[in-house]
Design a protein around this motif. Structure first.
Motif, mmCIF file in Angstrom:
data_model
loop_
_atom_site.group_PDB
_atom_site.id
_atom_site.type_symbol
_atom_site.label_atom_id
_atom_site.label_comp_id
_atom_site.label_asym_id
_atom_site.label_seq_id
_atom_site.Cartn_x
_atom_site.Cartn_y
_atom_site.Cartn_z
ATOM 1 N N SER A 164 13.384 23.449 51.029
ATOM 2 C CA SER A 164 13.804 24.898 51.951
ATOM 3 C C SER A 164 14.857 24.433 53.107
ATOM 4 C CB SER A 164 12.580 25.498 52.195
ATOM 5 O OG SER A 164 11.911 24.943 53.098
ATOM 6 N N THR A 165 14.572 23.177 53.522
ATOM 7 C CA THR A 165 15.476 22.797 54.659
ATOM 8 C C THR A 165 16.595 21.854 54.499
ATOM 9 O OG1 THR A 165 13.824 21.074 55.239
ATOM 10 C CG2 THR A 165 13.509 23.426 56.269
ATOM 11 N N ILE A 220 30.063 24.212 66.616
ATOM 12 C CA ILE A 220 30.168 25.438 67.430
ATOM 13 C C ILE A 220 28.471 26.221 67.459
ATOM 14 C CG2 ILE A 220 30.594 28.081 67.830
ATOM 15 C CD1 ILE A 220 33.539 26.945 66.966
ATOM 16 N N SER A 221 28.044 26.359 66.160
ATOM 17 C CA SER A 221 26.665 26.816 65.896
ATOM 18 C C SER A 221 25.676 25.747 66.323
ATOM 19 C CB SER A 221 26.527 27.387 64.680
ATOM 20 O OG SER A 221 27.342 28.575 64.481
ATOM 21 N N ARG A 222 25.918 24.418 66.115
ATOM 22 C CA ARG A 222 25.231 23.348 66.222
ATOM 23 C C ARG A 222 23.745 23.538 65.514
ATOM 24 N NH1 ARG A 222 27.261 19.889 69.560
ATOM 25 N NH2 ARG A 222 28.870 20.586 71.215
ATOM 26 N N ASP A 223 24.116 24.031 64.218
ATOM 27 C CA ASP A 223 22.815 23.864 63.157
ATOM 28 C C ASP A 223 22.944 22.665 62.302
ATOM 29 O OD1 ASP A 223 24.541 24.946 61.094
ATOM 30 O OD2 ASP A 223 24.275 26.899 61.678
ATOM 31 N N THR A 224 22.112 22.595 61.333
ATOM 32 C CA THR A 224 21.986 21.595 60.381
ATOM 33 C C THR A 224 22.680 21.656 59.209
ATOM 34 O OG1 THR A 224 20.040 22.493 59.317
ATOM 35 C CG2 THR A 224 19.719 20.817 61.113
ATOM 36 N N GLY A 260 17.487 12.902 54.601
ATOM 37 C CA GLY A 260 16.389 12.832 55.400
ATOM 38 C C GLY A 260 15.816 14.244 56.185
ATOM 39 N N PRO A 261 15.030 14.297 56.824
ATOM 40 C CA PRO A 261 14.293 15.459 57.026
ATOM 41 C C PRO A 261 15.180 16.317 58.209
ATOM 42 C CG PRO A 261 12.940 13.628 58.246
ATOM 43 C CD PRO A 261 14.059 13.165 57.164
ATOM 44 N N SER A 262 15.588 17.477 57.996
ATOM 45 C CA SER A 262 16.448 18.341 58.858
ATOM 46 C C SER A 262 15.841 18.726 60.306
ATOM 47 C CB SER A 262 16.823 19.327 58.131
ATOM 48 O OG SER A 262 17.711 19.191 56.714
ATOM 49 N N ARG A 263 16.627 18.762 61.188
ATOM 50 C CA ARG A 263 16.143 19.340 62.520
ATOM 51 C C ARG A 263 17.261 20.377 63.018
ATOM 52 N NH1 ARG A 263 14.205 14.127 62.071
ATOM 53 N NH2 ARG A 263 12.434 13.508 63.276
ATOM 54 N N GLY A 264 16.640 21.097 64.184
ATOM 55 C CA GLY A 264 17.627 22.283 64.391
ATOM 56 C C GLY A 264 17.193 23.402 63.739
ATOM 57 N N SER A 265 17.957 24.325 63.864
ATOM 58 C CA SER A 265 17.796 25.937 63.347
ATOM 59 C C SER A 265 17.829 25.917 62.045
ATOM 60 C CB SER A 265 18.703 26.968 64.162
ATOM 61 O OG SER A 265 19.938 26.417 63.753
ATOM 62 N N VAL A 266 17.031 26.438 61.185
ATOM 63 C CA VAL A 266 17.110 26.849 59.881
ATOM 64 C C VAL A 266 16.727 28.044 59.514
ATOM 65 C CG1 VAL A 266 15.765 26.108 57.584
ATOM 66 C CG2 VAL A 266 16.229 24.264 59.388
#
Length: 194
Positions: free
Chosen positions: A6-7, A175-179, A188-194
């Protein structure tokens, strides 16, 4: 990680994405280059055969990618995305998938309609049959002309969609600095906003 979560995207989805990206950019560059060459030159003939061969690879990979996507859904879009951005992302992906089929199929039909009746032999090994060209496209010359226009316009539309796709990925990253971009590069495991 082979399958999507899911991420994040799994290895198979990432390999499909970047392999097809490389093939498509190569095909677009080759297509633009070879249309300016003398049509009766032997080197031009070889380039057209290569273009057709890679087109069949793209068609096969697009088919496998659809099967994989249906059996292995994509990760969720970032939570902070606006509704209009989510709609644009979905429509953009649909457009890319449609064109991944439309370009090779229109090319195959165009070759099939050609009055020159040049065979397609994938990588100088596997002969491919010509397709039946619908009668409503007219005689062979008319059909070839129509399909050539469809193929060319589809290629330009694909270039525009790819540019939008790349710009959106960079916007998410810088700009959004998401994953969004990171998860298409690494399993690898995602970090940040999901």
């Amino acid at each position: 990680m082979i399958r999507n979560t899911s991420t994040g995207y799994g290895l198979i989805a990432i390999l499909f994405h970047w392999t097809m990206a490389a093939l498509i950019f190569g095909m677009l560059a080759l297509g633009i280059y070879m249309t300016d060459l003398p049509p009766t030159d032997m080197e031009t003939f070889k380039l057209y055969q290569l273009h057709k061969s890679i087109g069949f690879v793209v068609l096969a990979l697009a088919s496998l990618r659809i099967v994989w996507r249906l059996s292995n859904p994509s990760p969720k879009l970032p939570a902070g995305m606006k509704s209009i951005e989510k709609l644009a992302a979905h429509l953009g992906h649909i457009g890319l998938y449609v064109l991944l089929f439309a370009l090779p199929l229109s090319g195959w039909l165009m070759v099939s309609a050609s009055p020159w009746n040049i065979p397609t032999v994938l990588f100088d090994v596997l002969p491919m049959p010509h397709l039946h060209v619908p009668a409503f496209l007219g005689d062979k010359t008319q059909a070839e002309g129509i399909l050539k226009e469809v193929h060319e316009y589809a290629a330009w539309f694909l270039m525009a969609l790819l540019l939008a796709h790349i710009c959106a990925a960079l916007k998410h990253h810088f700009i959004s600095r998401d994953t969004t971009l990171k998860r298409m590069i690494s399993t690898g495991p995602s970090r940040g906003s999901v």
